[in-house]
Design an enzyme around this catalytic site. Sequence first.
Site, PDB file in Angstrom:
ATOM      1  N   CYS A   1      12.850  10.811   8.220  1.00 34.84           N
ATOM      2  CA  CYS A   1      12.981  10.423  10.237  1.00 34.84           C
ATOM      3  C   CYS A   1      13.746  10.853  10.266  1.00 34.84           C
ATOM      4  O   CYS A   1      13.777  10.981  11.361  1.00 34.84           O
ATOM      5  CB  CYS A   1      11.903   9.629   9.534  1.00 34.84           C
TER       6      CYS A   1
ATOM      7  N   GLU B   1       8.415   1.507  11.931  1.00 38.01           N
ATOM      8  CA  GLU B   1       9.482   2.458  11.701  1.00 38.01           C
ATOM      9  C   GLU B   1       8.899   3.538  11.464  1.00 38.01           C
ATOM     10  O   GLU B   1       9.028   3.864  10.803  1.00 38.01           O
ATOM     11  CB  GLU B   1      10.449   1.883  10.523  1.00 38.01           C
TER      12      GLU B   1
ATOM     13  N   GLU C   1       7.773  16.297  15.740  1.00 43.36           N
ATOM     14  CA  GLU C   1       8.168  15.995  13.890  1.00 43.36           C
ATOM     15  C   GLU C   1       7.539  16.704  13.377  1.00 43.36           C
ATOM     16  O   GLU C   1       6.477  16.776  13.343  1.00 43.36           O
ATOM     17  CB  GLU C   1       7.730  14.305  13.915  1.00 43.36           C
TER      18      GLU C   1
ATOM     19  N   LYS D   1       1.024  -1.752  -0.036  1.00 38.86           N
ATOM     20  CA  LYS D   1      -0.228  -0.652  -0.050  1.00 38.86           C
ATOM     21  C   LYS D   1       1.151   1.453   0.247  1.00 38.86           C
ATOM     22  O   LYS D   1       1.091   1.485   1.186  1.00 38.86           O
ATOM     23  CB  LYS D   1      -1.103  -0.145   1.582  1.00 38.86           C
TER      24      LYS D   1
END
Length: 496
Positions: free
Chosen positions: A301, A266, A400, A190
């Site tokens: 990230c 993750e 973040e 996906k």
Amino acid sequence: MPLQLHDWIARADALSAETRAFINGEYCAARAGASAERISPIDGRLLGHIAQCDAQDAQIAVKAARQAFDSGVWSRRSPVERKRVMLKFAELIEADIQHLALLETLDMGKPISDSLSVDVPGAARAIRWNGEAIDKIYDEVANTADDELGLITREPIGVVAAIVPWNFPLIMTCWKLGPALAAGNSVILKPSDKSPLTAIRLAQLAVDAGIPAGVFNVLPGRGQVVGKALATHMDIDALVFTGSTGVAKQLLMFAGESNMKRVWLEAGGKSPNIVFADAPDLQAAARAAASAIAFNQGEVCTAGSRLLVEASIKERFTAMVIAELENWQPGHPLDPATKVGALVDTQHLRSVLKYIQIGEDEGATRAYGGHQVLEETGGNYLQPAVFTNVRNDMRIAQEEIFGPVLAVISFEDCEEAIRIANDTPYGLAAGIWTADLSKAHRTAKALRAGSVWVNQYDGGDMTAPFGGFKQSGNGRDKSLHAFDKYTELKATWIKL
């Protein structure tokens, strides 16, 4: 002769990208006929109408994947046979480099030079490395009495659903595809609805390489619809994900509510890049700090978004980083000279701009950049921003942002640097700059992070595991440790 800006623009104008789903060896429209426009962040051009799959499509894909797995057409092939196919797959990715790079750049806005030198080669490398590894991984024989034989064997886990992010669509996909396919599993991919084009293209290359029908399927669409359908499906054996921590938590809940499928995540990061006054080369550290926040538009990230600088050199070093960021100005992503492209979409641009305002409202000093630029292009371009006078409890130091926003925080000694570095919900990566070997080892050991880089930032290769501590996730991509996510251990005890 390398292609120039006008060459890439001409290719982009002539591009006709595949936009359909890929199920059981064939491209197909979504069962309900739904599709959605995919707009390039470069200039607002329409890239195509992407199939929007839903639970019906997920059901069909899972059935095809399960049938393929149970038939043994791939799962019971010998490791050396699977290896041959994986190596061919890697070769086809490399041969298709210009097409894949163009799709990647148009879809999510990264510079074409990065797509050509980082993303496509990295994807091929992941497929090849895992293919090469699979016939070299040995099972175990237990130490038993003379009249017993204990075997510990790995078996493919079954049907794997892989949900991948939009910032490195091709590499993140292949970090998961490599070990999952090499181990003998069937995979349903996906891709993010923000960057699905290279994933859809990969399906054709996989078939051309010899991956049997049903073993690799691609379902584009919204995460809240097709992603949830996969995460809650009772016949998915493992779910692997790279993306935000919020979504990762939701996927854990979906697994618990369904069949307790294995879930490997993750997730986010707020990585500290720690520069001590005794760093062996402050100029190199400044170059790395600029790259750590500006590369891939800060949509990374592991971005070194918290720059921790020893107080005695803070002013001088911050000025050095700002000078280096002058080399990281946004430009047309199809220009091979461009180092910073466009943010992935208008919504994300607004989110990053909001954080820049939050930083100012919280009392931090915007020392550099942070302005939207090239608005006349219709694209989403943002100068890297640097904030000083940042406290670690500020939102720009804790949350973040996933954009080129650098928070500079000072510290007095090693103990304070470690305390600040670890004072975050995340634990994905960290950097350390020091000429003192003992200090480097002590600091690296104390940091709660899955990857620690010393006198560099973002080091490692396919042999090094990648993943995080705390709310940055679990499990590891890359290295032989990645196979743990895609296999089950079986103990067989035989009385002789």
